[in-house]
Design a protein around this motif. Structure first.
Motif, PDB file in Angstrom:
ATOM      1  N   GLN A  99       0.781  -0.787  -0.275  1.00 54.96           N
ATOM      2  CA  GLN A  99      -0.281   0.270   0.496  1.00 54.96           C
ATOM      3  C   GLN A  99       0.997   1.280   0.707  1.00 54.96           C
ATOM      4  O   GLN A  99       1.968   1.592   0.517  1.00 54.96           O
ATOM      5  N   VAL A 100       0.399   2.496  -0.677  1.00 63.84           N
ATOM      6  CA  VAL A 100       0.767   4.310  -0.842  1.00 63.84           C
ATOM      7  C   VAL A 100       0.647   4.397   0.388  1.00 63.84           C
ATOM      8  O   VAL A 100      -0.142   4.166   1.242  1.00 63.84           O
ATOM      9  N   VAL A 101       1.803   5.184   1.473  1.00 62.53           N
ATOM     10  CA  VAL A 101       1.563   5.277   2.590  1.00 62.53           C
ATOM     11  C   VAL A 101       2.163   6.707   2.531  1.00 62.53           C
ATOM     12  O   VAL A 101       3.176   6.776   1.793  1.00 62.53           O
ATOM     13  N   SER A 102       1.279   7.730   3.386  1.00 63.05           N
ATOM     14  CA  SER A 102       2.601   8.952   3.860  1.00 63.05           C
ATOM     15  C   SER A 102       3.948   8.878   4.784  1.00 63.05           C
ATOM     16  O   SER A 102       3.616   7.499   4.926  1.00 63.05           O
ATOM     17  N   VAL A 103       4.885   9.416   4.053  1.00 57.63           N
ATOM     18  CA  VAL A 103       6.674   9.606   4.993  1.00 57.63           C
ATOM     19  C   VAL A 103       5.875   9.891   6.403  1.00 57.63           C
ATOM     20  O   VAL A 103       6.032  11.576   5.969  1.00 57.63           O
ATOM     21  N   GLY A 104       5.208   9.780   7.846  1.00 57.97           N
ATOM     22  CA  GLY A 104       4.826  10.724   8.141  1.00 57.97           C
ATOM     23  C   GLY A 104       3.826  11.277   7.935  1.00 57.97           C
ATOM     24  O   GLY A 104       2.814  10.579   7.258  1.00 57.97           O
ATOM     25  N   THR A 117       4.856   6.898  -0.628  1.00 55.81           N
ATOM     26  CA  THR A 117       5.364   5.815  -0.926  1.00 55.81           C
ATOM     27  C   THR A 117       5.104   4.312  -0.932  1.00 55.81           C
ATOM     28  O   THR A 117       4.157   4.506  -0.423  1.00 55.81           O
ATOM     29  N   ASP A 118       5.516   3.784  -1.738  1.00 51.87           N
ATOM     30  CA  ASP A 118       5.009   2.481  -1.238  1.00 51.87           C
ATOM     31  C   ASP A 118       6.573   1.357  -0.087  1.00 51.87           C
ATOM     32  O   ASP A 118       6.176   0.476  -0.687  1.00 51.87           O
TER      33      ASP A 118
END
Length: 227
Positions: A99-104, A117-118
């Motif tokens: 899954q794509v997620v936010s960095v922080g 990013t994933d």
């Protein structure tokens, strides 16, 4: 040479369709491998050689993008929390695995640069304080800024209701109510809580830089591919 994966697994992981649906797409002659019609869902493929409906696959490798987050959007996958940053990205990305997620995260009332990013290893690398990744914020506060705050931030601010002191941060005062803050921690609502601990209230908060990445001329609500 990139690792080869089953065709149906590749399309499913990239959010195109389920592995079961690939069989129907093959019957409809929608999929090609190296410009040749694909026929076998189990065929091992390099994702870069696959096309669907005449188009190369969308980001067949890793994803790393920079988004200029608008006010009012949340860094959550939960649709019950309102407008999400992921709604500003290609819809297919929400079905990708991993899954794509936010960095922080940036809270709903904070704008500016957010990385998406994933790659879980990259998330850890960019958010861990031990890697000293600087984040730069433009801050507007309610009360005039006192010069003594520069040294207070440099020594590390003790947050209200916490025994732990923040790591040293850099405060550059721009004018009476505006400053830039540079830090490499990522505590919950950290910048707002640092100013609150110093007797001030943050009116607006905007992140301009994350490590080597800066927003530059990226419009609000738009994203840029960093790969």
């Amino acid at each position: 040479m990139p690792a080869l994966k089953r065709l149906d697994q590749t399309l499913s992981n990239l959010g195109y369709c389920s592995r079961r649906e690939v069989r129907y797409w093959l019957k409809d002659k929608r999929i090609k491998i190296a410009e040749q019609l694909a026929t076998n869902p189990a065929q091992k493929v390099d994702p870069a050689s696959v096309s669907v409906d005449g188009e190369s696959l969308d980001h067949p490798g890793d994803i790393l993008v920079m988004l200029n987050k608008p006010l009012g959007y949340v860094c959550s996958h939960d649709t019950r929390e309102g407008q999400r940053i992921y709604d500003l990205l290609p819809k297919r990305w929400q079905a990708r695995n991993p899954q794509v997620v936010s960095v922080g995260r940036l809270d709903k009332d904070t704008t500016g640069l957010i990385l998406i990013t994933d790659q879980s290893a990259l998330v850890q690398q960019l958010t861990s304080p031990k890697h000293h990744v600087d984040k730069v914020y433009l801050v507007t506060v309610e009360r005039p800024l006192e010069p003594a705050l520069v040294e207070q931030f440099a020594q590390g601010v003790a947050l209200i209701s916490e025994t732990e002191v923040c790591l040293p941060a850099t405060l550059n005062i721009i004018d009476s109510h505006t400053a830039k803050v540079t830090l490499n921690e990522g505590k919950y609502h950290q910048v707002r809580r640092m100013f609150a601990a110093c007797g001030n209230h943050v009116v607006s908060l905007h992140r301009e830089q994350f490590g080597q990445y800066t927003l530059a001329d990226l419009p609000v609500g738009e994203w840029r591919d960093l790969r």
